[in-house]
Design an enzyme around this catalytic site. Sequence first.
Site, PDB file in Angstrom:
ATOM      1  N   ASP A 220       0.819  -1.076   0.058  1.00  0.00           N
ATOM      2  CA  ASP A 220      -0.210   0.139  -0.108  1.00  0.00           C
ATOM      3  C   ASP A 220       0.849   1.333   0.035  1.00  0.00           C
ATOM      4  OD1 ASP A 220      -2.172  -1.724   0.296  1.00  0.00           O
ATOM      5  OD2 ASP A 220      -2.612  -1.234   2.197  1.00  0.00           O
ATOM      6  N   ARG A 265      -5.707  -0.086   1.863  1.00  0.00           N
ATOM      7  CA  ARG A 265      -6.537   0.111   2.949  1.00  0.00           C
ATOM      8  C   ARG A 265      -6.888   1.526   3.260  1.00  0.00           C
ATOM      9  NH1 ARG A 265      -6.414  -4.620   6.505  1.00  0.00           N
ATOM     10  NH2 ARG A 265      -4.291  -4.913   6.111  1.00  0.00           N
TER      11      ARG A 265
END
Length: 503
Positions: A220, A265
């Site tokens: 991420d 996320r």
Amino acid sequence: MGHSGNLQLKVVNGDAGYVLEDVPHLTDYIPDLPTYPNPLQFNAAYSVVKQYFVNVDDTVSQKIVVHKDSPRGTHFRRAGPRQKVYFVSDEVHACIVTCGGLCPGLNTVIREIVCGLYHMYGVSKILGIDGGYRGFYSKNTINLTPKVVNDIHKRGGTILGTSRGGHDTSKIVDSIQDRGINQVYIIGGDGTQKGAAVIYEEIRQRGLKVAVAGIPKTIDNDIPVIDKSFGFDTAVEEAQRAINAAHVEAESIENGIGVVKLMGRYCGFIAMYATLGSRDVDCCLIPESPFYLEGEGGLYEFIEKRLKENGHMVIVIAEGAGQDLLAESLQSMNQQDASGNKLLQDVGLWISHKIKDHFARLHKMAINLKYIDPTYMIRAIPSNASDNVYCTLLAQSAVHGAVAGYTGFTVGPVNGRHAYIPFNRINERQNQVVITDRMWARVLSSTNQPSFLSANELAKFKREKPSCPVLVSVYSVLKFLGSQIDISDKSKNKAFIYEQSEE
Ligand SMILES: Nc1ncnc2c1ncn2[C@@H]1O[C@H](COP(=O)(O)OP(=O)(O)OP(=O)(O)O)[C@@H](O)[C@H]1O
Ligand SMILES: O=P(O)(O)OC[C@H]1O[C@](O)(CO)[C@@H](O)[C@@H]1O
Ligand SMILES: [Mg+2]
């Protein structure tokens, strides 16, 4: 130079606002440790390198854009081999563990730690911990040699296995102590680095001669301070294949819409870079920039406009985007994974249904929507060549640091130079896309999507031209976008990230 005594925060202040946020060293709590000449000076490959050893006082600046009179700011200790080391080869008993989600490059980092320890420092006792943190106390170990790891960089995943949850500090440190391990290499994301920090602290309190080195892993790109995380480039590259497929599907049919969900996320870096890399994306939705569906300036209006203009469109959505909207409509439970991370609803599926329902209700426009979810396919592949090189540097920097007696650090590039960064700096916040930075402005201007800014936010941008030069270009884009839509409060989303990044 002033020195603050706290072992967690080793801060050194110098002239002209120079600050060194240093990492701990074994000698901070075990005085009079013997030193040895670095064996690399006798290594055929490295001994010819001019100035191979890093000067003990070299530091890496976090801020590289400075003004004539501005303070020189935060620095970190430069990574690399030192002339003196605190371990002899035979004495080293190292271990490697991988924790958290998968990421391209994990096997390359494992390979290069093993090869670095073996070929550069003559270390042959290296244990692989099976299955993440809990593997220290509940699973078997694997003996790692250059032969065992020789081909693993060509495979996705991690040969050691991984897990979430199961961090029991005293059991982990008991296991380290019982096995006589004295160098611990911990590869993982933000949660893992928090776990590494408490392991280091426990080791320090027990007074053990054990170096703890963190290697940041996150697909991420949510780890702060470092330039970017390994595997990120590979992920962005692989995402292009999904976006291409979505584009081909969308442009081949009347009013075709391709929706691609990408990982992220709490931050939209993969979505943002994949969008910029592709140029086929019409709208990029990320967690940092809340959006809304209905009404003027909303997503439905934009879709209708783009379909009328081009006959097709591609939407890229990060998995953490729009979770507040989902929560409203699905009344979802606050579920967590074993590590305490919030379990997300499938925003890609949700938004696909919402778009289909909306246009079905409209009756005036039949759409053809294809939803592609390549998330785990992207995460499970081996790293590309550039990530492999990056992983090699990370692994070797970690090895040089541990052998030189540094501990309680995460290694990573800061403005292109590898540095040892104290855990507290890595763990204090998560890296997020700053929507007032130039990069997000580039996305907005390349897609021409709505900014989804609320009336108040747009009015603020229209009123106040920022004094900071970094914000001026963003301001221009937002001002342009603001002038395209009516300023009435259509957004229910209030949380914007306006903080200016250090980049
Ligand atoms: N605050 C914490 N203190 C101690 N251990 C932690 C903490 N947070 C997480 N961990 C441990 O770190 C490991 C990995 O954490 P997590 O599952 O959040 O993944 P991560 O390292 O953040 O990677 P990613 O989110 O990129 O997949 C787990 O075993 C978890 O128990
Ligand atoms: O399904 P898992 O393994 O818990 O992982 C999902 C999460 O892991 C990440 O890839 C981070 O490693 C996130 O982007 C994603 O939300
Ligand atoms: Mg994490």
